[in-house]
Design a protein around this motif. Structure first.
Motif, PDB file in Angstrom:
ATOM      1  N   ARG A 124       0.831  -1.212   0.000  1.00  0.00           N
ATOM      2  CA  ARG A 124       0.000   0.000   0.000  1.00  0.00           C
ATOM      3  C   ARG A 124       0.867   1.264   0.000  1.00  0.00           C
ATOM      4  O   ARG A 124       1.965   1.277   0.559  1.00  0.00           O
ATOM      5  CB  ARG A 124      -0.917  -0.005   1.219  1.00  0.00           C
ATOM      6  N   TYR A 162      -4.027  -1.836  -9.310  1.00  0.00           N
ATOM      7  CA  TYR A 162      -4.136  -1.041  -8.074  1.00  0.00           C
ATOM      8  C   TYR A 162      -5.530  -0.432  -7.991  1.00  0.00           C
ATOM      9  O   TYR A 162      -6.210  -0.239  -9.004  1.00  0.00           O
ATOM     10  CB  TYR A 162      -3.062   0.054  -8.022  1.00  0.00           C
ATOM     11  N   CYS A 164      -7.619   2.722  -5.556  1.00  0.00           N
ATOM     12  CA  CYS A 164      -7.479   3.757  -4.535  1.00  0.00           C
ATOM     13  C   CYS A 164      -8.679   3.689  -3.597  1.00  0.00           C
ATOM     14  O   CYS A 164      -9.830   3.579  -4.049  1.00  0.00           O
ATOM     15  CB  CYS A 164      -7.397   5.133  -5.195  1.00  0.00           C
ATOM     16  N   GLU A 177      -5.326   5.838   0.075  1.00  0.00           N
ATOM     17  CA  GLU A 177      -4.238   4.883  -0.140  1.00  0.00           C
ATOM     18  C   GLU A 177      -4.443   4.088  -1.419  1.00  0.00           C
ATOM     19  O   GLU A 177      -5.573   3.730  -1.774  1.00  0.00           O
ATOM     20  CB  GLU A 177      -4.108   3.920   1.047  1.00  0.00           C
ATOM     21  N   PHE A 179      -3.980   0.585  -3.054  1.00  0.00           N
ATOM     22  CA  PHE A 179      -3.805  -0.834  -2.735  1.00  0.00           C
ATOM     23  C   PHE A 179      -3.253  -1.503  -4.002  1.00  0.00           C
ATOM     24  O   PHE A 179      -3.972  -1.682  -4.978  1.00  0.00           O
ATOM     25  CB  PHE A 179      -5.138  -1.476  -2.339  1.00  0.00           C
ATOM     26  N   SER A 244       3.298  -2.530   5.148  1.00  0.00           N
ATOM     27  CA  SER A 244       2.133  -2.964   4.366  1.00  0.00           C
ATOM     28  C   SER A 244       2.477  -4.084   3.380  1.00  0.00           C
ATOM     29  O   SER A 244       1.592  -4.657   2.755  1.00  0.00           O
ATOM     30  CB  SER A 244       1.535  -1.782   3.596  1.00  0.00           C
TER      31      SER A 244
END
Length: 303
Positions: A124, A162, A164, A177, A179, A244
């Motif tokens: 993350r 990814y 958000c 964040e 991911f 993370s």
């Protein structure tokens, strides 16, 4: 004089044996443990292979005078039932009467491969906002950096993505964040050429390389934590979330092989050759059942 009065036939339960492809099998012994501790008179051994042919004199076997069998350079097509019939005499001490006893021992011998390893990685990053144009640019740059770190190992990053998310943590405002997830895979272009430098089977080499790749990537993210704490005067807009980084181990099997921890519980982590009536066309972990089983061979890749 000597004369025969009778003979007796005994069958033993099949024993499962697993042999790594391209290696030699262990010696298969044509008697059980109890019989091996006793005197055996005039023993004779007959080994029959999966093709129902006598194995004596075959180039790919080592057959000893005491009835032990080794199958050499094992391939998936050699899988199947290996049966030995031991005949020996029992002589009555008082009458010298001879009785012939036949005992059959069956071994189900399966070729197996080591599973191919890959690693699913989750990590993350904090960002200023989810609509930030720099998010996608950052993601593409991250992939390039990671691929560069592991390219000499003929490994690469695949299935990367990814998302958000907005996050509310206790005693903090709303955070955003990224991911990020991706797979570290050992089959980058050129991997087969590297494998040709390795004799016989290649899983051990590819598995060592992908483990090294996973360790390098883990080290890269550890360095991000250090850099944030010691090297940056101003924290970057997008930066790594400490601790993370997490990794999940993924196994796959080569076509014609699969895992089954019920049927093959003594080799549960192995990719065992698909049995007749089943097949595996790809790198999945299980052999599929043929709906109309025409497949009579081991290691089928199609039905």
């Amino acid at each position: 004089w000597t004369h025969f009065t009778s003979f007796t036939l005994f069958f033993c339960i099949a024993v499962k044996v697993y042999v790594k492809v391209f290696t030699n099998s262990p010696f298969l012994v044509c008697m059980d443990l109890a019989r091996s501790r006793e005197e055996v008179i005039d023993p004779k051994y007959l080994w029959i292979g999966p093709d129902r042919k006598n194995l004596e004199g075959q180039m790919y076997v080592n057959l000893t005078k005491t009835g032990k069998l080794m199958v050499m350079g094992f391939k998936e097509s050699m899988s199947g039932a290996y049966t030995c019939t031991l005949s020996h005499k029992i002589i009555e001490t008082t009458t010298q009467e001879e009785r012939v006893v036949f005992e059959a021992y069956k071994f189900m011998v399966y070729a197996y491969r080591e599973a191919d390893h890959a690693y699913q990685v989750f990590v993350r990053f904090t960002t200023r906002e989810c609509e930030l144009a720099a998010n996608s640019q950052f993601f593409e740059e991250l992939k390039k950096i990671l691929n560069n770190i592991i390219s000499d190992l003929t490994c690469h990053i695949i299935e990367s993505s990814y998302k958000c998310h907005s996050i509310k943590r206790p005693k903090q405002g709303l955070l955003h964040e990224l991911f990020v997830s991706f797979q570290v895979n050992p089959f980058a272009p050129g991997w087969e050429e590297v494998c040709h430098q390795v004799p016989y089977d290649c899983e051990d080499a590819t598995n060592m390389r992908v483990q090294e790749a996973r360790e390098r990537i883990g080290e890269f993210f550890n360095e991000q934590t250090y850099a944030l704490k010691h090297e940056f005067q101003t924290v970057p807009t997008i930066h790594y979330v400490d601790n993370s980084f997490s990794v999940t181990h993924i196994d796959s099997c080569r076509p014609g092989f699969g895992k089954n921890d019920i049927t093959h519980k003594n080799c549960a982590s192995c990719c065992v050759v698909c049995e007749p009536g089943t097949y595996s066309p790809n790198n999945e972990v299980t052999c599929q059942i043929c709906t109309r089983p025409r497949v009579k061979k081991y290691g089928a890749r199609s039905c």
